[in-house]
Write an enzyme that holds these catalytic residues in place. Sequence first.
Site, PDB file in Angstrom:
ATOM      1  N   GLU A 159      30.168  39.952  40.142  1.00  0.00           N
ATOM      2  CA  GLU A 159      31.051  39.105  40.638  1.00  0.00           C
ATOM      3  C   GLU A 159      31.222  37.761  39.820  1.00  0.00           C
ATOM      4  O   GLU A 159      31.276  36.723  40.599  1.00  0.00           O
ATOM      5  CB  GLU A 159      30.766  38.742  42.122  1.00  0.00           C
ATOM      6  CG  GLU A 159      30.913  40.322  42.966  1.00  0.00           C
ATOM      7  CD  GLU A 159      30.604  40.241  44.408  1.00  0.00           C
ATOM      8  OE1 GLU A 159      30.621  39.114  44.878  1.00  0.00           O
ATOM      9  OE2 GLU A 159      30.189  41.236  45.060  1.00  0.00           O
ATOM     10  N   GLU A 276      30.384  50.989  44.864  1.00  0.00           N
ATOM     11  CA  GLU A 276      30.183  50.415  45.994  1.00  0.00           C
ATOM     12  C   GLU A 276      31.303  50.813  47.027  1.00  0.00           C
ATOM     13  O   GLU A 276      31.774  50.379  47.817  1.00  0.00           O
ATOM     14  CB  GLU A 276      29.862  48.883  46.073  1.00  0.00           C
ATOM     15  CG  GLU A 276      29.007  48.540  45.104  1.00  0.00           C
ATOM     16  CD  GLU A 276      28.760  46.947  45.286  1.00  0.00           C
ATOM     17  OE1 GLU A 276      29.476  46.271  46.387  1.00  0.00           O
ATOM     18  OE2 GLU A 276      28.097  46.422  44.441  1.00  0.00           O
TER      19      GLU A 276
END
Length: 471
Positions: A159, A276
């Site tokens: 991220e 995820e």
Amino acid sequence: MKKAHALAGLVFGTTLLGAGITNAFAADETLRSLAEKNGIYVGAILNSQWFSGGLPGNYEQIHKTQFNIVVAENEMKFDATEPQEGRFNYGNGDKMVKYAQQNGMRVRGHALAWHSQVPGWVNNYRNDKQKLLKVLKNHIQNVVGHWKGKVAEWDVVNEAISNNEPMWRSQSVWYQGIGPEFIDSAFVWTHAVDPDAELCYNDYNLEQGINPKAKAGFLLEQVKRWVKNGIPIHCVGSQTHVEDTTTDKHFIGSPDSLRSLAKELAKLNVKLKITELDIGFKSGINVSKKDLERQGQTFRQYLDIILEEPNADTYLIWGVSDKWSWLGGLNRQKGLIYDDNLKPKPAFDSILVRLQTYEPPKDTAKKDTTVTDTTKKDTTVKDTTKKDTAEAIKLFANHGSLSMHLAGRTLFITGATAKATKVDIFDMQGRPVFSTLCKNGAAELDNLSEGFYVVRVKSGMSNLIQRVTIK
Ligand code: G3I
């Protein structure tokens, strides 16, 4: 070759197979056995309740029966593995690695450099670039070194791209303290410790198209630059935390958009992994059977990418049962494939049936799940010392299989074949300054003062000569 579970004439549309309808396939087939038949990994996190022993026994039974890849929800993150500076804590990670080894599962490591779940002591160095580089390098060398050969792939950076506009996430301690080149360094340092591990950049909202204004578009440009510069990136992890389309009007992502990213990454010899996955509904709404069947269809559409795109091999779900899911914090619910009572939902059936009925194109070679080491590629690298690359990293063209990366004052050499690999340093006038031998793929240049040098690496018949800048 991927083998499908051919079924003459018995193909049900996945929406017809609700949890209540017994499907017409071999009773002992599992997501795991079918994933292995298709040459892919299907997995789920071991959630934090597993580590603290707070789960019913059948959770683990389901997990090891249905999945062949595992990742820790929180237990291998920075705050868990180095809670105090220089004090490493591997207990929970070791517990998961042992479980995975006992059950023949692949292990994902998550995550080495992330702006979140970073212990307070790291933030104290936010304004000290050299110290922060040392902290990150030391963390990587210890953690990756501890699980070398046991963790098959790492989310090296997680991220790092801003959500709002195509640019770096500016409030990250790593970005603020070092600059975007922390990414280059993290990948090179991780690869130097475990050259066999598959190294991923991991992020969310990558299913929203690859135009330059989209997050995935910005990422794609970075991946092109990293590959061109010989950064050892092997995969992009798409977290794929998505919401059921009917309840999130703002949601603009789609399986097709993620597939377009996979296709672009394939051109760069970089894999796409779904790392995820959850497909949630807004909290508080009533979720009907029809909603759950539509959810199953969406799970299947994401699975199709992994089955059909040659550079995709991993389909990992961020949980097993709706009862234990982070989604509540995102004002979402029911995003997984087992319900609160650990009973399979229609989404489980959709995935199972898809795995059972998938027929690969005749000419499809088995998925190449080995680490495609981009650093070995013959890259035509321009002189990166003039480019905006990591201050701590100056990268060089590869020469045959020989390549070198300077990180700080350590010269990492990969592809050396001979036992004794010699490193000679010359000044810019060609006068010999210093010579040493490369040990375990690295040579220390600590005693060089700042300036420009020419490095010659000789290994067997190959040698590589390049200019370096010691800062
Ligand atoms: O361990 C403490 C416990 O001691 C304490 O009693 C409890 C209550 O405060 O908190 C516990 O820590 C929590 C931790 O999960 C372990 O359960 C943190 O508060 C909580 O914030 C943390 O949430 C995790 C979240 O990452 C943190 O950002 C979620 O479980 C985890 O599912 C989630 O996973 C992330 C991926 O790593 C990256 N991609 C997004 C994904 C979802 O946010």
